[in-house]
Design an enzyme around this catalytic site. Structure first.
Site, PDB file in Angstrom:
ATOM      1  CD  GLU A  18      -2.909  -1.124   2.309  1.00 25.07           C
ATOM      2  OE1 GLU A  18      -3.818  -0.306   2.497  1.00 25.07           O
ATOM      3  OE2 GLU A  18      -2.652  -2.041   3.096  1.00 25.07           O
ATOM      4  CG  ASP A 104      -2.227  -2.629   5.748  1.00 25.03           C
ATOM      5  OD1 ASP A 104      -1.035  -2.968   5.614  1.00 25.03           O
ATOM      6  OD2 ASP A 104      -2.576  -1.450   5.942  1.00 25.03           O
ATOM      7  CG  ASP A 106      -7.104  -3.903   7.606  1.00 23.49           C
ATOM      8  OD1 ASP A 106      -7.034  -3.907   6.361  1.00 23.49           O
ATOM      9  OD2 ASP A 106      -6.719  -2.946   8.298  1.00 23.49           O
ATOM     10  CD  GLU A 108     -10.839   0.544   3.963  1.00 25.28           C
ATOM     11  OE1 GLU A 108     -11.129   1.314   3.037  1.00 25.28           O
ATOM     12  OE2 GLU A 108     -11.690   0.103   4.760  1.00 25.28           O
ATOM     13  CE1 TYR A 334      -2.007  -2.543   9.162  1.00 25.43           C
ATOM     14  CE2 TYR A 334      -3.854  -3.763  10.084  1.00 25.43           C
ATOM     15  CZ  TYR A 334      -3.363  -2.807   9.218  1.00 25.43           C
ATOM     16  OH  TYR A 334      -4.222  -2.106   8.410  1.00 25.43           O
ATOM     17  NE  ARG A 336      -5.577   2.148  10.354  1.00 24.04           N
ATOM     18  CZ  ARG A 336      -4.524   2.594   9.667  1.00 24.04           C
ATOM     19  NH1 ARG A 336      -3.662   1.718   9.155  1.00 24.04           N
ATOM     20  NH2 ARG A 336      -4.318   3.879   9.505  1.00 24.04           N
ATOM     21  CG  HIS A 381      -4.906  -8.505  12.778  1.00 24.82           C
ATOM     22  ND1 HIS A 381      -5.551  -7.343  12.446  1.00 24.82           N
ATOM     23  CD2 HIS A 381      -4.718  -9.175  11.631  1.00 24.82           C
ATOM     24  CE1 HIS A 381      -5.744  -7.309  11.130  1.00 24.82           C
ATOM     25  NE2 HIS A 381      -5.243  -8.414  10.627  1.00 24.82           N
TER      26      HIS A 381
END
Length: 954
Positions: A18, A104, A106, A108, A334, A336, A381
């Site tokens: 990203e 990532d 997740d 998103e 990570y 988030r 996670h």
């Protein structure tokens, strides 16, 4: 195909992440057969306006970017600023044998990976590469063990995106029409704003209560010993067995909640203290209990934001920006995450450091396991921790500034989570005696001693209440036993007043949203950033204060869209979206019911999840579309008006809040602007009366003898000014239009005291001082940055406003004869000193700048925000502003090239431009034809650009 196949071993592999920073780090961990490139976030999204929607779509689809009549099909477009990057990715893919989507792990990130696959249309094997830390081992492991794209996660993210688009695009225009242009509404944003507004309403309604109690200092009679104090301080608990009222016994109305307590006023408290002056006291009981405190769980997103706010003064947004950099550079996992789970590798690393740094006595026999407490945590996670199988100590990282501070916080918390409990004893001592008037009085004292600090050697959690005692705080009491005689050294009467509920800070608002299960931890920072940027909330110190504008917005939403800002309904929507993510409900039926209402659209009742967008009570519910269609019932004036008292009403207008008494066209009407940074709970009747008593609106100064025009002083949006009132028949438009003379007041002037003579003098500016030897006119003018001289394009600052009227031609020529100074001649002294910044360890001061006061540590400058002032800003607030500014990094310079990149080009505009260019190319017979064609092309471009701008929604 597995990446360990023959193709993978010998071919070229494209890895897409990203961010460029992450790409650079990962590239170093992969071999020469890998090309690592960034998508730079999302490459496509729902269109931001009708201009970006393909021409084949019409009607509501062009406005919403979602086809609500065909199963809510989203219209995706490649972002204008990402088209060049997409071209680059396609070129790299054309030269590759395999594609790794390494965004990532997740929702998103999964959605970005899916959009990349949809746009790039790869003809080579595609692998989904996932990892939660950027270390060599983790990246190489991720390459060897890819997975397929998780379409269920993609569907869940898409449903959220569509829901938020429908909510924002349908409700925001209502705010534009009924409150003010440019406002926005959002599924979680509006609820977060409501929380802040409701807390302010509680503060406004709050009535303080006064109560008194006694504090006694009692001596044991033994010699002082550092380990055994010779006295203790205790607070009066009961009188004749009746408990003495404390703050918790009063309601928000200032009244006692129960009659079963004794309310002491000042007179009674002082009388009792005097009556106890010669009383003989003794210890009535000593209660000792073992004390044990277990370590805190490792950080997840919200607890990291809360602790960074408490300990470092970081806002939620700044915390996430710094954490993002730490993650991308391989320092932490990570950031988030909803999880408090540590991997076996992380547990082993933490336990090894406990032994190494604190000794085996601090290491529990078994590793600690922390169960997740977050409902519907989206993915498995890890918690936020230092990366790698051996944690680097903060000193070993080479980090500095904010990154060092945040890494140290994460490192300490992670290591402490694998340490032993803290243990000790807590003691409560009750002391009694009989007063001279026969009343029995009992005092209590509480103490705590820690015999083994355990995890507290590494880390102690902060507190939201600045007056709260932290876990490692000890209160030692002397060794006393039941029956011991004590001597009262001093007994004092103490007065207290109940306080209104504290305003939310970023940390406590994040905590409140999470406890109510509203929104998701990964979005809280952006939500708080949005309500601050929109002007719904501003900061005073660390407190979040709602603006009067937010009161109007929340008032409208509560009265006409109550379900959309209902806390339970919003939390249930979150549950429904999570059920869609788990495959337990279907997206389309759920969206149909939310948007069209129960049975409001064909097929709305079909399939699992169709009834899940309501409130669960089984009643008929109208959908969002029905709510925003009937706007006739919304009285714009009523929802923006709030009674203050004494006939005064606070109104929120187009240009800000104001107070008003009486109707506009009636006798006795009064009106006054309210300062933008005034906290709503500070607008009392008395303050409103003060505002109305001050001159506001048109304050008549007299008549200009030269023109006969009336001269008035006004309080404007940008400060007080004077102007003339022109006759009604004066043309206001067209080539003969006449504008009234207007001038701002000097900083030394006040609208209360300015005279007619001063006003006429101000309106005479700019003043012609004279001409130089070459005939160039020199004028004295008052500008945005103060008084100055102007000669052609050469401007020179003056030292005082008075010089505008007194400076002579000779003095002006002398100024111009001097070399022009660049910058300021001398640094101004600071307006306020705040102390030493905890990050840069340099002195922080408040200075006066071109754009107003700002805080600086000599390296970083941060302008004061709305609600901040030189007089009230605290050191902590100054450090927070600097931390946020550092997290943003240096300002990006605007690109010099290609105006087309500034706005997304429409296909219509592109077609017209292309047609015009073809016409130009075809007309090469004469120079005149070429010129004509070029002019047509320019006209076509201008018309297309104008049409594009006009088509965009506000």
């Amino acid at each position: 195909m597995s990446p360990t196949s023959e193709t993978a071993q010998g071919g070229r592999r494209l890895v897409i992440v990203e961010s460029p920073a992450k790409a650079k780090t990962i590239k170093g961990y992969l071999g020469p057969g890998y090309v690592v490139e960034a998508s730079v976030g999302h490459i496509r999204d729902l269109p931001s306006g009708a201009a970006e929607v393909p021409e084949k779509y019409t009607g509501e689809v062009r406005r919403l970017g979602v086809d609500v009549d065909h199963d809510f099909a989203p219209i995706y477009v490649v972002n204008a600023d990402k088209k060049a990057q997409v071209r680059k990715l396609k070129e790299l893919l054309a030269e590759s044998d395999e594609l790794f989507l390494a965004t990532d792990e997740d929702r998103e990130g999964e959605a970005i990976a899916w959009h990349l696959q949809e746009v790039l249309k790869p003809k080579v094997p595609v692998h989904r590469m996932v990892f939660h830390e950027i270390t060599k081992d983790a990246i190489q492991q991720a390459v060897r063990n890819p997975r397929e794209l998780n379409k269920r996660m993609v569907d869940a993210q898409e449903t959220r995106r569509i829901l938020d688009r429908l909510y924002g695009y349908e409700v925001s225009p209502v705010l534009w029409k009924k409150v003010m242009r440019g406002l926005s509404a959002g599924r979680v944003q509006s609820v977060a704003t409501r929380l802040v507004v409701e807390r302010e309403r509680e503060r406004i309604a709050f009535r303080s209560a006064e109560y008194w109690d006694l504090t006694g200092t009692f001596a044991t009679g033994r010699a002082g010993d550092p380990s055994d104090p010779s006295s203790l301080t205790a607070r009066l608990a009961t009188v004749d067995g009746k408990r003495v009222a404390q703050g918790r016994d009063f309601g928000a109305d200032g009244r006692l909640k129960s009659e079963n307590v004794l309310h002491l006023d000042e007179e009674k408290a002082r009388a009792l203290a005097a009556s106890l002056a010669d009383t003989r006291f003794s210890v009535r009981s000593v209660e000792s209990k073992p004390y044990r405190r277990s370590p805190y769980a490792p950080f997840r997103t919200t607890t990291l934001q809360q602790e960074a706010s408490r300990k470092l003064g970081f806002g939620a947004k700044a915390t996430m920006q710094v954490a993002q950099k730490l993650y991308e550079n391989g320092f932490i996992t990570y950031m988030r995450t909803d999880s408090t789970v540590l991997s076996d590798t992380a547990v082993a690393a933490a336990r090894a450091q406990v032994t190494q740094l604190y000794g085996a006595d601090y290491l529990p026999e078994k590793p600690r396991v922390y169960a997740g407490k977050v409902k519907n945590a989206q993915e498995a996670h890890e918690a936020i921790r230092p990366s790698g199988d051996r944690f680097r100590t903060p000193a070993e990282t080479g980090l500095t500034g904010d990154q060092f501070k945040l890494y140290e916080l994460i490192w300490k918390r992670t290591v402490a989570s694998q340490m032993k409990d803290a243990t000790g004893n807590s003691v409560t001592v009750r002391i009694g005696g009989t007063a001279a008037d026969g009343r029995d009085a009992e005092f209590t004292a509480s103490g705590k001693t820690i015999t083994f600090h355990g995890f507290m050697k590494a880390y102690v959690e902060g507190a939201d209440d600045p007056n709260a005692e932290l876990d490692d705080r000890e209160r030692r009491l002397p060794q006393v036993a039941e029956g011991d005689a004590l001597t009262a050294e001093e007994i004092t009467a103490d007065g207290h007043a109940t306080k209104p509920p504290a305003r939310y800070t970023e940390a406590t608002l994040v905590k409140e949203l999470e406890e109510r299960e509203i929104g998701r931890p990964s979005t809280y920072a952006s939500i708080i950033g949005t309500i601050l940027d929109r002007g719904y909330v501003f900061k005073k110190g660390t407190a979040l204060v709602p603006s009067f504008l937010s009161f109007a917005v929340v008032n409208l939403l509560e009265k006409h869209f109550g379900r959309l800002v209902d806390y339970d309904f919003t939390a249930r929507m979150e549950d429904d979206l999570d059920r869609i993510a788990r495959g337990e409900a279907q997206s389309v039926p759920w969206l149909k019911r939310f948007y069209f209402g129960e049975g409001g659209a064909p097929g709305a009742g079909e399939g699992s999840g169709a009834a899940d967008a309501g409130n669960g009570d089984g009643d008929h519910l109208g959908g969002l579309k029905e709510l925003v269609t009937d706007l006739g019932a919304i009285d714009a004036r009523e929802i923006s008006s709030f009674p203050v008292g004494n006939g005064i009403v606070l109104r929120v207008g187009r240009y800000g809040p104001y107070v008003e008494r009486g109707e506009k066209d009636q006798e006795g009407h009064q009106r006054a602007d309210v300062p933008d940074d005034l906290a709503p709970d500070e607008l009392t009747v008395e303050y409103a009366e003060e505002l109305l008593a001050k001159p506001s609106g048109d304050f008549e100064l007299g008549t200009d003898p030269a023109t006969g025009h009336q001269i008035v002083a006004k309080a404007g949006r940008y400060g007080p000014y004077v102007t003339e009132i022109l006759p009604e028949d004066t043309p206001k438009t067209g080539k003969n239009a006449v504008k009234p003379r207007t001038a701002s007041l000097f900083k030394t002037m006040s609208i209360d005291t300015v005279t007619l003579e001063e006003a006429l003098q101000l309106m005479s500016l700019p003043r012609v001082v004279g001409t130089d030897p070459e005939g160039v006119e020199i004028t004295a003018q008052n500008g945005r940055y103060g008084p100055y001289l102007k000669k052609g394009t050469d401007s020179r600052s003056l030292t005082s406003e008075e010089q505008l009227f007194t400076i002579t031609l000779e003095e002006a020529l002398a100024i111009y004869a001097q070399p022009k100074q660049r910058g300021r001649a001398a640094a101004k002294p600071p307006l306020k000193e705040l102390g030493t910044d905890p990050v840069s360890e340099k002195p922080v001061v408040v200075k006066d700048g071109r754009f107003g006061p700002y805080v600086t540590d000599g390296e970083t400058n941060a302008t004061l925000r709305t609600g901040d002032s030189v007089e009230t800003i605290t050191p902590e607030r100054g450090y927070e502003l600097l931390a946020e500014k550092r997290a943003k990094g240096p300002a990006k310079k605007a690109a010099k090239k290609a105006p087309a990149k500034k706005t997304a080009a429409k296909k219509t505009a592109a077609k017209k431009t292309a047609t015009a260019k073809k016409a130009t190319a075809a007309k090469k017979t004469t120079a005149a034809k070429k010129t004509t064609a070029a002019k047509k092309t320019t006209t076509a471009k201008a018309a297309a650009a104008k049409k594009t701008a006009a088509a965009k929604p506000e």
